[in-house]
Scaffold this motif. Structure first.
Motif, PDB file in Angstrom:
ATOM      1  N   PRO A   6      11.482   2.828   3.734  1.00  0.00           N
ATOM      2  CA  PRO A   6      10.276   2.366   3.272  1.00  0.00           C
ATOM      3  C   PRO A   6       9.203   1.869   4.367  1.00  0.00           C
ATOM      4  O   PRO A   6       9.672   1.327   5.307  1.00  0.00           O
ATOM      5  CB  PRO A   6      10.590   1.253   2.102  1.00  0.00           C
ATOM      6  N   TYR A  38      10.589   6.645  -1.452  1.00  0.00           N
ATOM      7  CA  TYR A  38       9.312   5.738  -1.436  1.00  0.00           C
ATOM      8  C   TYR A  38       7.804   6.329  -1.096  1.00  0.00           C
ATOM      9  O   TYR A  38       7.708   7.409  -0.521  1.00  0.00           O
ATOM     10  CB  TYR A  38       9.561   4.847  -0.209  1.00  0.00           C
ATOM     11  N   ASN A  59      11.705   6.505  -8.299  1.00  0.00           N
ATOM     12  CA  ASN A  59      11.002   6.298  -6.843  1.00  0.00           C
ATOM     13  C   ASN A  59      10.200   4.871  -6.858  1.00  0.00           C
ATOM     14  O   ASN A  59       9.980   4.222  -7.887  1.00  0.00           O
ATOM     15  CB  ASN A  59      10.223   7.474  -6.746  1.00  0.00           C
ATOM     16  N   LYS A  60      10.129   4.405  -5.690  1.00  0.00           N
ATOM     17  CA  LYS A  60       9.474   3.313  -5.588  1.00  0.00           C
ATOM     18  C   LYS A  60       7.920   3.231  -5.031  1.00  0.00           C
ATOM     19  O   LYS A  60       7.936   4.119  -3.790  1.00  0.00           O
ATOM     20  CB  LYS A  60      10.184   2.318  -4.388  1.00  0.00           C
TER      21      LYS A  60
END
Length: 360
Positions: free
Chosen positions: A172, A240, A308-309
């Motif tokens: 990330p 990410y 997903n982030k």
């Protein structure tokens, strides 16, 4: 002669014959003009993505249908997706200029050096994240400063592909230093310079190659707008997705244009020109921007649904990124000035115009 017809007067028979002669003389011209107006004109429209892309199905096809309807079925399109007319993405402007295509979707970003004033639209942290806001800013900037770039064309529309998102497979990006050493796909020159300024390693490749590049470890992620990610399945190989704060200029963006061969446009009848003008410019910009923004929102939701982030960089880190990438703009100003342009004014104006549309 007494009781006769004065010699200086025309007889009814003679007058009648003159009318017939005039009609015989002018009728072919009138019929020719009518026939010319009645001829169907088919415009060759080229672009570089597949027919399954939103631009093809939700912009070009309905736009062409409107031209057809407004002209009474006489102004039509033949759409050639996926570079079916040959060439490369960077050669599309020449295809339009040379008449291989009558109209094409192009990006100034893919023809480095050809549209020097328009390069200001690619500079980091200048334009709104949304396609609508960015498109309105690009249109205003182009009308004010960059029409000389497009002097060989009829400009039908200018719009923004919206700001890029940084998508990564395993690491990330929370702070600017997280980008250092990452190999990220870059769409064009100025996003590459943006990445280099942050210590990243840009790798230029078309959208269709991103997913394979990530899955094979050739790249760690990609810079691309939201709507591109599910279209080429980048969402399946990344975890990410990083964007800046809301209502702030995006990281960087790609300008697009729908350009028409100038001679082809000028050859159209006034009626056909009116149909084309009515459906182009700001109405076409707004239609296209809505398709892009709707696609972005749908893609963002799809990423979250997959687990997903989505990460939003904090304001302080965002400002640090701006400061670190500032030399990209400074260098562009020097290069533009060396070409005889007022680089400082162009850069200042793209910021000012972009700020007008941040809430769009």
């Amino acid at each position: 002669m007494a009781g006769g017809r004065p010699s200086n007067l025309t007889s009814p028979e003679t007058h009648h014959m003159k009318l017939i002669t005039a009609l015989i003389t002018t009728l072919p011209l009138a019929l020719g003009a009518t026939a010319l107006q009645a001829q169907t004109v088919t415009l060759k429209v080229s672009h570089y993505l597949g027919s399954n892309h939103n631009f093809h199905s939700q912009v070009l096809e309905p736009w062409c249908a409107e031209l057809d309807k407004d002209s009474g079925g006489k102004l039509k399109c033949q759409i050639y997706p996926a570079l079916q007319l040959g060439g490369t993405v960077g050669q599309l402007p020449d295809q339009v200029k040379n008449g291989v295509a009558d109209i094409a979707w192009v990006s100034p970003s893919f023809s480095t050096g050809r549209f020097p004033r328009s390069e200001a639209l690619e500079l980091p942290f200048t334009l709104p994240r949304s396609s609508l806001g960015g498109s309105l800013a690009m249109w205003e900037f182009t009308q004010k400063h960059a029409m000389e770039d497009f002097k060989d064309f009829k400009v039908l529309s200018i719009w923004s592909g919206s700001s890029v998102v940084i998508s990564t497979a395993s690491k990330p990006v929370i702070v600017p230093d997280d980008i250092k050493g990452l190999k990220l796909r870059s769409p064009s020159r100025y996003p590459s310079l943006f990445l280099q300024a942050l210590g990243g390693v840009p790798v230029t490749m078309p959208p269709a190659q991103i997913t394979e590049g990530i899955s094979k470890g050739v790249i760690d992620g990609a810079m691309a707008p939201w709507e591109v990610l599910p279209a080429v399945k980048v969402d399946e190989v990344t975890k990410y997705h990083i964007e800046g704060p809301a209502k702030q200029p995006g990281f960087t963006q790609t300008p697009f244009a729908l350009l028409m061969n100038k001679k082809k446009y000028e050859s159209l009848s006034p009626e056909f020109k009116a149909v084309l003008d009515k459906r182009s410019g700001l109405p076409l910009l707004e239609r296209t921007a809505k398709v892009w923004d709707d696609g972005n929102e749908a893609a963002r939701k799809a990423m979250l649904a997959r687990g997903n982030k989505v990460l939003v960089i904090k304001e302080a880190d965002y400002k640090a990124m701006q400061k670190t990438t500032a030399p990209v703009e400074a260098d562009w100003i020097k290069q533009a000035t060396a070409k005889g342009l007022d680089g400082a004014k162009l850069a200042a104006d793209v910021h000012a115009i972009g700020n007008k549309y941040l809430n769009k």
